[in-house]
Every structure is written in C-alpha cells, then in structure tokens.
Design a protein around this motif. Structure first.
Motif, PDB file in Angstrom:
ATOM      1  N   SER A 189       0.969  -1.337  -0.039  1.00  0.00           N
ATOM      2  CA  SER A 189      -0.150  -0.001   0.065  1.00  0.00           C
ATOM      3  C   SER A 189       0.957   1.174   0.056  1.00  0.00           C
ATOM      4  O   SER A 189       2.010   1.117   0.252  1.00  0.00           O
ATOM      5  N   LEU A 190       0.464   2.508  -0.115  1.00  0.00           N
ATOM      6  CA  LEU A 190       0.767   3.702  -0.025  1.00  0.00           C
ATOM      7  C   LEU A 190       1.285   4.088   1.305  1.00  0.00           C
ATOM      8  O   LEU A 190       0.224   3.852   2.163  1.00  0.00           O
ATOM      9  N   VAL A 191       2.091   4.479   1.677  1.00  0.00           N
ATOM     10  CA  VAL A 191       2.191   5.370   2.998  1.00  0.00           C
ATOM     11  C   VAL A 191       1.637   6.459   3.038  1.00  0.00           C
ATOM     12  O   VAL A 191       1.472   7.268   1.857  1.00  0.00           O
ATOM     13  N   PRO A 192       0.881   6.864   4.018  1.00  0.00           N
ATOM     14  CA  PRO A 192       0.087   8.198   4.303  1.00  0.00           C
ATOM     15  C   PRO A 192       0.679   9.273   3.679  1.00  0.00           C
ATOM     16  O   PRO A 192       2.059   9.421   3.922  1.00  0.00           O
ATOM     17  N   ASP A 193       0.042  10.167   2.963  1.00  0.00           N
ATOM     18  CA  ASP A 193       0.477  11.382   2.470  1.00  0.00           C
ATOM     19  C   ASP A 193       1.168  12.375   3.291  1.00  0.00           C
ATOM     20  O   ASP A 193       2.207  12.888   3.262  1.00  0.00           O
ATOM     21  N   ASP A 194       0.565  12.489   4.643  1.00  0.00           N
ATOM     22  CA  ASP A 194       1.282  13.324   5.637  1.00  0.00           C
ATOM     23  C   ASP A 194       2.703  12.966   6.010  1.00  0.00           C
ATOM     24  O   ASP A 194       3.586  13.805   6.056  1.00  0.00           O
ATOM     25  N   ILE A 195       2.816  11.659   6.254  1.00  0.00           N
ATOM     26  CA  ILE A 195       4.395  11.310   6.347  1.00  0.00           C
ATOM     27  C   ILE A 195       5.023  11.587   5.513  1.00  0.00           C
ATOM     28  O   ILE A 195       6.372  11.858   5.391  1.00  0.00           O
ATOM     29  N   MET A 196       4.703  11.051   4.168  1.00  0.00           N
ATOM     30  CA  MET A 196       5.653  11.497   2.705  1.00  0.00           C
ATOM     31  C   MET A 196       5.800  12.794   2.734  1.00  0.00           C
ATOM     32  O   MET A 196       7.050  13.079   2.270  1.00  0.00           O
ATOM     33  N   MET A 197       4.956  13.752   2.867  1.00  0.00           N
ATOM     34  CA  MET A 197       5.180  15.173   2.594  1.00  0.00           C
ATOM     35  C   MET A 197       6.383  15.579   3.710  1.00  0.00           C
ATOM     36  O   MET A 197       7.118  16.565   3.183  1.00  0.00           O
ATOM     37  N   GLN A 198       6.190  15.379   4.676  1.00  0.00           N
ATOM     38  CA  GLN A 198       7.175  15.590   5.785  1.00  0.00           C
ATOM     39  C   GLN A 198       8.505  15.210   5.705  1.00  0.00           C
ATOM     40  O   GLN A 198       9.511  16.044   5.597  1.00  0.00           O
ATOM     41  N   LYS A 199       8.530  13.939   5.079  1.00  0.00           N
ATOM     42  CA  LYS A 199      10.030  13.251   4.720  1.00  0.00           C
ATOM     43  C   LYS A 199      10.570  14.093   3.555  1.00  0.00           C
ATOM     44  O   LYS A 199      11.666  14.402   3.356  1.00  0.00           O
ATOM     45  N   VAL A 200       9.803  14.391   2.441  1.00  0.00           N
ATOM     46  CA  VAL A 200      10.051  15.114   1.392  1.00  0.00           C
ATOM     47  C   VAL A 200      10.460  16.672   1.757  1.00  0.00           C
ATOM     48  O   VAL A 200      11.595  17.194   0.950  1.00  0.00           O
ATOM     49  N   PHE A 201       9.732  17.126   2.468  1.00  0.00           N
ATOM     50  CA  PHE A 201      10.168  18.608   2.881  1.00  0.00           C
ATOM     51  C   PHE A 201      11.452  18.495   3.650  1.00  0.00           C
ATOM     52  O   PHE A 201      12.165  19.475   3.140  1.00  0.00           O
ATOM     53  N   VAL A 202      11.738  17.851   4.216  1.00  0.00           N
ATOM     54  CA  VAL A 202      13.108  17.790   5.021  1.00  0.00           C
ATOM     55  C   VAL A 202      14.048  17.616   4.036  1.00  0.00           C
ATOM     56  O   VAL A 202      15.112  18.179   4.181  1.00  0.00           O
ATOM     57  N   SER A 203      14.048  16.393   3.323  1.00  0.00           N
ATOM     58  CA  SER A 203      15.132  16.569   2.256  1.00  0.00           C
ATOM     59  C   SER A 203      15.194  17.691   1.087  1.00  0.00           C
ATOM     60  O   SER A 203      16.413  18.024   0.957  1.00  0.00           O
ATOM     61  N   ALA A 204      14.114  18.096   0.743  1.00  0.00           N
ATOM     62  CA  ALA A 204      14.248  19.213  -0.364  1.00  0.00           C
ATOM     63  C   ALA A 204      14.560  20.501   0.581  1.00  0.00           C
ATOM     64  O   ALA A 204      15.401  21.205  -0.272  1.00  0.00           O
ATOM     65  N   VAL A 205      14.408  20.876   1.473  1.00  0.00           N
ATOM     66  CA  VAL A 205      14.970  22.335   2.155  1.00  0.00           C
ATOM     67  C   VAL A 205      16.481  22.427   2.289  1.00  0.00           C
ATOM     68  O   VAL A 205      16.982  23.415   2.200  1.00  0.00           O
ATOM     69  N   ASN A 206      17.025  21.168   2.553  1.00  0.00           N
ATOM     70  CA  ASN A 206      18.530  21.282   2.790  1.00  0.00           C
ATOM     71  C   ASN A 206      19.353  21.290   1.617  1.00  0.00           C
ATOM     72  O   ASN A 206      20.544  21.107   1.449  1.00  0.00           O
ATOM     73  N   LEU A 207      18.738  21.560   0.191  1.00  0.00           N
ATOM     74  CA  LEU A 207      19.144  21.395  -0.955  1.00  0.00           C
ATOM     75  C   LEU A 207      19.439  22.635  -1.707  1.00  0.00           C
ATOM     76  O   LEU A 207      19.632  22.565  -2.815  1.00  0.00           O
ATOM     77  N   GLU A 208      19.492  23.722  -1.082  1.00  0.00           N
ATOM     78  CA  GLU A 208      19.693  25.117  -1.781  1.00  0.00           C
ATOM     79  C   GLU A 208      20.911  25.061  -2.825  1.00  0.00           C
ATOM     80  O   GLU A 208      20.623  25.646  -3.845  1.00  0.00           O
ATOM     81  N   ASN A 209      21.915  24.326  -2.547  1.00  0.00           N
ATOM     82  CA  ASN A 209      23.192  24.458  -3.520  1.00  0.00           C
ATOM     83  C   ASN A 209      22.985  23.454  -4.365  1.00  0.00           C
ATOM     84  O   ASN A 209      24.116  23.590  -5.247  1.00  0.00           O
ATOM     85  N   SER A 210      22.159  22.560  -4.439  1.00  0.00           N
ATOM     86  CA  SER A 210      22.241  21.494  -5.644  1.00  0.00           C
ATOM     87  C   SER A 210      21.897  22.154  -6.956  1.00  0.00           C
ATOM     88  O   SER A 210      21.426  23.155  -7.172  1.00  0.00           O
ATOM     89  N   ASN A 211      22.311  21.279  -8.129  1.00  0.00           N
ATOM     90  CA  ASN A 211      22.178  21.619  -9.428  1.00  0.00           C
ATOM     91  C   ASN A 211      20.719  21.556  -9.727  1.00  0.00           C
ATOM     92  O   ASN A 211      19.981  22.038 -10.839  1.00  0.00           O
ATOM     93  N   GLY A 212      20.031  20.690  -8.888  1.00  0.00           N
ATOM     94  CA  GLY A 212      18.393  20.246  -9.160  1.00  0.00           C
ATOM     95  C   GLY A 212      18.540  19.197  -8.407  1.00  0.00           C
ATOM     96  O   GLY A 212      18.982  18.445  -7.828  1.00  0.00           O
ATOM     97  N   LEU A 213      17.043  19.020  -8.407  1.00  0.00           N
ATOM     98  CA  LEU A 213      16.363  17.649  -7.530  1.00  0.00           C
ATOM     99  C   LEU A 213      16.118  16.626  -8.714  1.00  0.00           C
ATOM    100  O   LEU A 213      15.352  16.932  -9.433  1.00  0.00           O
ATOM    101  N   LEU A 214      16.052  15.362  -8.062  1.00  0.00           N
ATOM    102  CA  LEU A 214      15.218  14.452  -9.027  1.00  0.00           C
ATOM    103  C   LEU A 214      14.655  13.506  -8.003  1.00  0.00           C
ATOM    104  O   LEU A 214      14.866  13.110  -6.963  1.00  0.00           O
ATOM    105  N   PHE A 215      13.358  13.633  -8.261  1.00  0.00           N
ATOM    106  CA  PHE A 215      12.341  12.879  -7.515  1.00  0.00           C
ATOM    107  C   PHE A 215      11.875  11.605  -8.110  1.00  0.00           C
ATOM    108  O   PHE A 215      11.611  11.562  -8.964  1.00  0.00           O
ATOM    109  N   ASP A 216      12.308  10.356  -7.140  1.00  0.00           N
ATOM    110  CA  ASP A 216      12.111   8.951  -7.636  1.00  0.00           C
ATOM    111  C   ASP A 216      11.187   8.385  -6.822  1.00  0.00           C
ATOM    112  O   ASP A 216      11.513   8.402  -5.643  1.00  0.00           O
ATOM    113  N   GLY A 217       9.802   8.143  -7.476  1.00  0.00           N
ATOM    114  CA  GLY A 217       8.944   7.643  -6.385  1.00  0.00           C
ATOM    115  C   GLY A 217       7.858   8.461  -5.589  1.00  0.00           C
ATOM    116  O   GLY A 217       7.276   8.103  -4.854  1.00  0.00           O
ATOM    117  N   PHE A 218       8.132   9.993  -6.072  1.00  0.00           N
ATOM    118  CA  PHE A 218       7.391  10.762  -5.380  1.00  0.00           C
ATOM    119  C   PHE A 218       6.962  12.035  -6.456  1.00  0.00           C
ATOM    120  O   PHE A 218       8.398  12.381  -7.107  1.00  0.00           O
TER     121      PHE A 218
END
Ligand code: ATP
Ligand code: MG
Length: 195
Positions: free
Chosen positions: A58-87
């Motif tokens: 099954s899918l993991v509930p949206d609220d858990i996923m959104m929290q996880k992605v937020f934490v990974s995405a905010v720390n990446l100001e200096n990257s060339n870009g982000l690749l989302f795999d499975g989200f």
C-alpha cells in the motif's frame, strides 16, 4: 536549477534510470522508497509505522511522505537540481510538491513517465527479489502495488500532461537505450532554456 520527476509503475526502472540521470547531470537523488527503507532498517518510530504499509504494497499516508520530502528538499539550496524518484505518487503529493517548490521560487522542469508492460514488470520484480530482500518484491504484493499505482499514481500523468511537462518513454528497451532517450530529452530542454 533543473528539477525532474521520474514516475512509472513498480519495477519500471525508476531507480536505475534515476541513478544514471543524477550522476550525469549532477542532480540530488530523492528516492522516497529508499528513504522509507532506511527508516525501517534503522528501526525508527516512523520506520515501524511505514513498514506496515510497505509490506502490504500500500501507499504510505500522504502526511508522512510530505514531511519526509520537505526535510530532504529544504536542505538542498546549493544543488544543481533535484530528482524525485517515487514521489509524488498521489495528486495531493503532486500539489504539495508544486507548492513547496513555489515557496523557494523553483519548479519542476520535466516529468519522465517510464512505460513498461505488465508481464515484464512482474518478471523484473521477481528477478530482483532474489537479491533485493525487499518484503514487497513478491508476486502477490507486487500485484497490489500495481493496482495501487493505477488507482492513485496514474492520474498524475494527466496532471503533468496539462502542465506540458510530461515525457513518456518506453522502458521496455535495454537500460542504456532508455537512458539515451532520457538524456536527449534533458539535453534538448537544457538547450532551449539556455537560448
Ligand atoms: P522501482 O520502479 O524502482 O522498482 P518501486 O515503485 O517498486 O520502484 P519504491 O519507489 O522503492 O518502489 O517504493 C516502495 C514502497 O514505498 C511503495 O510501494 C510504497 O509503499 C512506499 N512509498 C514510496 N514512495 C511513496 C510515496 N511517495 N507515497 C506513498 N508511499 C510511498
Ligand atoms: Mg525504486
């Protein structure tokens, strides 16, 4: 800054192609499946919760996923870009992603949809299960994952088609051939934005 989403059914090759893309273009790989499996491995509180969903396919509930992605995405100001795999895997997750990127004045540039026939998906998942030791790489669970994909994730194809970001690529060919097609779409897009 160039942000990409790779979407497609379980076993279509998202992980493999995402690794190739991130290496070639210097993007930061955000694989929600990997993030969740790490939580399970580390026996965290979240890990114990998400395991109950993953084990059923099954899918993991949206609220858990959104929290996880937020934490990974905010720390990446200096990257060339982000690749989302499975989200994202649901419309709610897609809307959420658009919203957070907008806050940082960023956006998704391209969405790759890897298309693979159903029988081939099962072949790959069962083949992979020999080494993967993933609890969800079993035929019955994989069948549920595919059902969940069609119900919840497939509508994203239309969502990104409307945003004119979707590129459907056949994932039935060899890894290098699929990657060649993906690369030429990315190169085209980069050339166009530089002009
Ligand atoms: P691949 O195409 O590489 O074979 P996959 O689709 O089989 O990948 P993962 O992306 O690794 O598998 O996801 C495994 C499981 O983790 C999913 O079946 C689901 O339970 C959970 N999961 C991962 N990402 C999300 C998400 N964005 N929303 C909800 N659940 C998720
Ligand atoms: Mg994966």
């Amino acid at each position: 800054m160039f942000n990409i989403i790779v979407l497609g059914p379980p076993g279509c090759g998202k992980g493999t192609q995402s690794n190739n893309i991130t290496k070639k273009y210097g993007l930061t790989h955000i694989s929600t499946g990997e993030i969740l499996r790490e939580e399970i491995e580390l026996h965290t509180h979240i890990g114990r919760i998400v395991k109950t969903y993953i084990d059923k396919g099954s899918l993991v509930p949206d609220d858990i996923m959104m929290q996880k992605v937020f934490v990974s995405a905010v720390n990446l100001e200096n990257s060339n870009g982000l690749l989302f795999d499975g989200f994202p895997r649901t419309i709610l997750q897609a809307e959420y992603l658009d919203d957070i990127l907008r806050i940082y004045d960023k956006k998704i540039s391209l969405v790759f949809h890897l298309n693979v026939e159903e029988n081939e998906l099962y072949n790959r998942i069962l083949h992979r299960s020999i080494d993967s030791k993933r609890s969800d790489d079993q035929l019955e669970i994989a069948k549920n994952r595919l059902k969940v994909y069609y119900k919840n994730t497939f509508p994203l194809i239309d969502y990104y088609l409307k945003q004119k970001k979707l590129k459907t690529i056949s994932g039935m060919a060899e890894i290098s051939e699929v990657f060649g097609k993906i690369s030429s779409v990315i190169d085209d897009k980069i050339n166009k934005t530089e002009k």
